[in-house]
Design an enzyme around this catalytic site. Structure first.
Site, mmCIF file in Angstrom:
data_model
loop_
_atom_site.group_PDB
_atom_site.id
_atom_site.type_symbol
_atom_site.label_atom_id
_atom_site.label_comp_id
_atom_site.label_asym_id
_atom_site.label_seq_id
_atom_site.Cartn_x
_atom_site.Cartn_y
_atom_site.Cartn_z
ATOM 1 C CE LYS A 7 -9.534 9.118 -18.928
ATOM 2 N NZ LYS A 7 -10.570 8.114 -18.823
ATOM 3 C CE1 TYR A 57 -14.773 12.345 -16.484
ATOM 4 C CE2 TYR A 57 -13.638 12.041 -14.404
ATOM 5 C CZ TYR A 57 -14.444 11.552 -15.412
ATOM 6 O OH TYR A 57 -14.930 10.273 -15.350
ATOM 7 N NE ARG A 94 -3.306 -0.113 2.898
ATOM 8 C CZ ARG A 94 -2.978 0.028 4.195
ATOM 9 N NH1 ARG A 94 -2.598 1.193 4.666
ATOM 10 N NH2 ARG A 94 -3.073 -1.001 5.009
ATOM 11 C CG ASP A 111 -6.813 16.475 -14.890
ATOM 12 O OD1 ASP A 111 -6.053 15.971 -15.751
ATOM 13 O OD2 ASP A 111 -7.831 15.901 -14.459
HETATM 14 N N1 LCS Z 1 -9.192 13.836 -15.346
HETATM 15 C C1 LCS Z 1 -9.684 13.949 -16.598
HETATM 16 C C2 LCS Z 1 -9.404 15.189 -17.390
HETATM 17 C C3 LCS Z 1 -10.462 12.922 -17.128
HETATM 18 O O1 LCS Z 1 -10.932 13.077 -18.364
HETATM 19 C C4 LCS Z 1 -10.733 11.772 -16.337
HETATM 20 C C5 LCS Z 1 -11.573 10.665 -16.837
HETATM 21 C C6 LCS Z 1 -10.201 11.711 -15.046
HETATM 22 C C7 LCS Z 1 -9.424 12.764 -14.595
HETATM 23 C C8 LCS Z 1 -10.440 10.540 -14.146
HETATM 24 O O2 LCS Z 1 -9.610 9.483 -14.505
HETATM 25 P P1 LCS Z 1 -9.952 7.947 -14.227
HETATM 26 O O3 LCS Z 1 -10.307 7.840 -12.794
HETATM 27 O O4 LCS Z 1 -11.102 7.591 -15.091
HETATM 28 O O5 LCS Z 1 -8.679 7.249 -14.556
HETATM 29 N N2 LCS Z 1 -12.279 10.967 -18.003
HETATM 30 C C9 LCS Z 1 -13.166 10.221 -18.603
HETATM 31 C C10 LCS Z 1 -13.916 10.663 -19.716
HETATM 32 O O6 LCS Z 1 -13.884 11.776 -20.218
HETATM 33 N N3 LCS Z 1 -14.686 9.671 -20.124
HETATM 34 O O7 LCS Z 1 -14.569 8.558 -19.336
HETATM 35 C C11 LCS Z 1 -13.598 8.845 -18.274
#
Ligand code: LCS
Length: 412
Positions: free
Chosen positions: A227, A130, A77, A202
């Site tokens: 991503k 987001y 962890r 971000d």
């Molecule tokens: N930050 C951004 C700019 C994102 O687009 C997303 C997820 C996250 C953080 C969160 O990341 P995750 O926990 O999913 O790894 N964006 C998504 C979207 O636009 N469509 O599905 C997920």
């Protein structure tokens, strides 16, 4: 059409800008960042350390390692050698002192916010954000008494106007999900520094290849590794990058309790993704520019949002803070029905949320990623009912355009 898969650089001024700005740092560092052959018997690919616990050398050193007073692993962890390889690569790519990897982007963002914010603190965030990050802030507001204000982040002074005596941090998402709006990072950092505020950005949409917020003065960078960094739509992970002191607080104080740690198997896949990040991003940048130019010229498309288009209101800003303009495009057709008709008639472009995948993905923000945001707020953030978000993949650009063209030809 030629079947070869060479990366095509269009003769647009913006693309020669992209080509010129990509340096040794982006390409060579992507391939080698994080690797430490001496620590892993010369293994070029850091092994997956699939061990949840680690034996202590003796009682005295065990106590010191357990308390973080001596370097060493003791429990998954807190960290793992495969995870550390990924973290070291991320810190190098973002020019940060240290990084910590998490089980998802949201695990990273929630950890960073909870490390910074105490009950009663205030944070300023962009309206175009987001949706789960906005959801998290609402959650922190009701559970922890944290306050937040959303501002149109395209105007830096809006951050200044939103300052309160209890403001602790400023949050940036540039380019923003899903509108591709930009924030003038340097000028917002200046506002923050004058009031001793922490800045966090971000950087998921840009990727570290196209933009490095720490170089622009930001304190903490956040990523969804799900991503571009993973890049193949086969993992969920996230990261916090910043000073060693901050990252160690995220690890030892917050994550020791919250526990959203990345699995060593996932850390290994994410690190493998980084090795091709620069070359993939170059292809995403190039393909997206071609698609944006095509969409802009199409009579059924009302508006295209892509910072690499000379018509984008923040094109000049994009050139000052980004090396490349990324693989994300938002464009508007005439309302919800036309948007749905278009996405249902595409063949190559896959209807799916998420982004940054090698495959082209398209989604309808108002009914999918940002459905949780009330319509009035969505419209304030520029998320109209006809807005579609395209995550341009690394297929042959003309194939993506042909698919978009046949889909658009079916609209009224
Ligand atoms: N930050 C951004 C700019 C994102 O687009 C997303 C997820 C996250 C953080 C969160 O990341 P995750 O926990 O999913 O790894 N964006 C998504 C979207 O636009 N469509 O599905 C997920």
């Amino acid at each position: 059409m030629s079947p070869t898969m060479e990366i095509q650089y269009p003769t647009h001024a913006a693309s020669s800008f992209i080509k010129k700005q990509m340096t040794k740092q982006q390409f060579t560092q992507s391939v080698h960042a994080g690797s430490n052959l001496a620590n892993h018997y010369g293994a070029l690919s850091t092994p997956i350390y699939s061990s949840s616990t680690y034996a202590f050398p003796n009682a005295e050193q065990g106590a010191a390692i357990h308390e973080g007073e001596m370097e060493g692993y003791f429990y998954g962890r807190i960290g793992n050698p495969t995870q550390e390889t990924l973290e070291s690569a991320l810190a190098q790519l973002e020019n940060g002192e240290a990084a910590m990897a998490f089980s998802s982007g949201m695990a990273a963002i929630s950890n960073a916010l909870m490390t910074i914010l105490d009950s009663g603190d205030h944070i300023i965030v962009p309206t175009s954000l987001y949706a789960s990050t906005t959801g998290l802030l609402k959650f922190l507001e009701s559970k922890m008494g944290v306050e937040y204000t959303s501002v149109d982040a395209t105007v830096s002074d809006n951050y200044l106007s939103a300052l309160k005596p209890n403001t602790k941090a400023i949050y940036i998402e540039s380019p923003a999900n899903p509108t591709l709006q930009l924030t003038d990072i340097k000028s917002v950092v200046e506002i923050a520094k004058e009031s001793n505020l922490i800045t966090m950005a971000d950087n998921t949409f840009a990727s570290p290849i196209n933009q490095n917020p720490i170089d622009l003065g930001v304190d903490i960078v956040l990523h969804s590794l799900t991503k571009y960094i993973g890049g193949h739509g086969d993992l969920l992970a996230g990261a916090v990058i910043g000073s060693k002191e901050f990252v160690e607080r995220c690890r030892w104080h917050t994550n020791k309790l919250l526990g959203g740690v990345i699995a060593p198997q996932v850390a290994w896949i994410a690190h493998r993704g980084i090795k091709t990040l620069a070359i993939r991003i170059t292809a995403h940048n190039s393909n997206a520019l071609k698609c944006a130019q095509f969409l802009e010229s199409h009579p059924k498309v009302k508006r295209v949002h892509y910072p690499g288009l000379t018509s984008h209101p923040q094109y000049e800003l994009a050139k000052t803070q980004m090396r490349g303009f990324g693989g994300m495009i938002a464009f508007e057709v005439d309302g919800l029905n036309e948007g749905q008709k278009l996405i249902d008639s595409l063949n190559l472009c896959t209807l799916a949320v998420s982004l940054g995948d090698v495959s082209t993905l398209i989604q309808h923000s108002a009914s999918m990623t940002h459905a949780s945001v009330p319509k009035e707020q969505r419209e304030k953030a520029g998320i109209t009912d006809g807005l579609l978000r395209l995550s341009v993949g690394i297929e042959y650009a003309e194939d993506i355009i042909t698919d978009l063209e046949q889909g658009l030809s079916q609209l009224n």
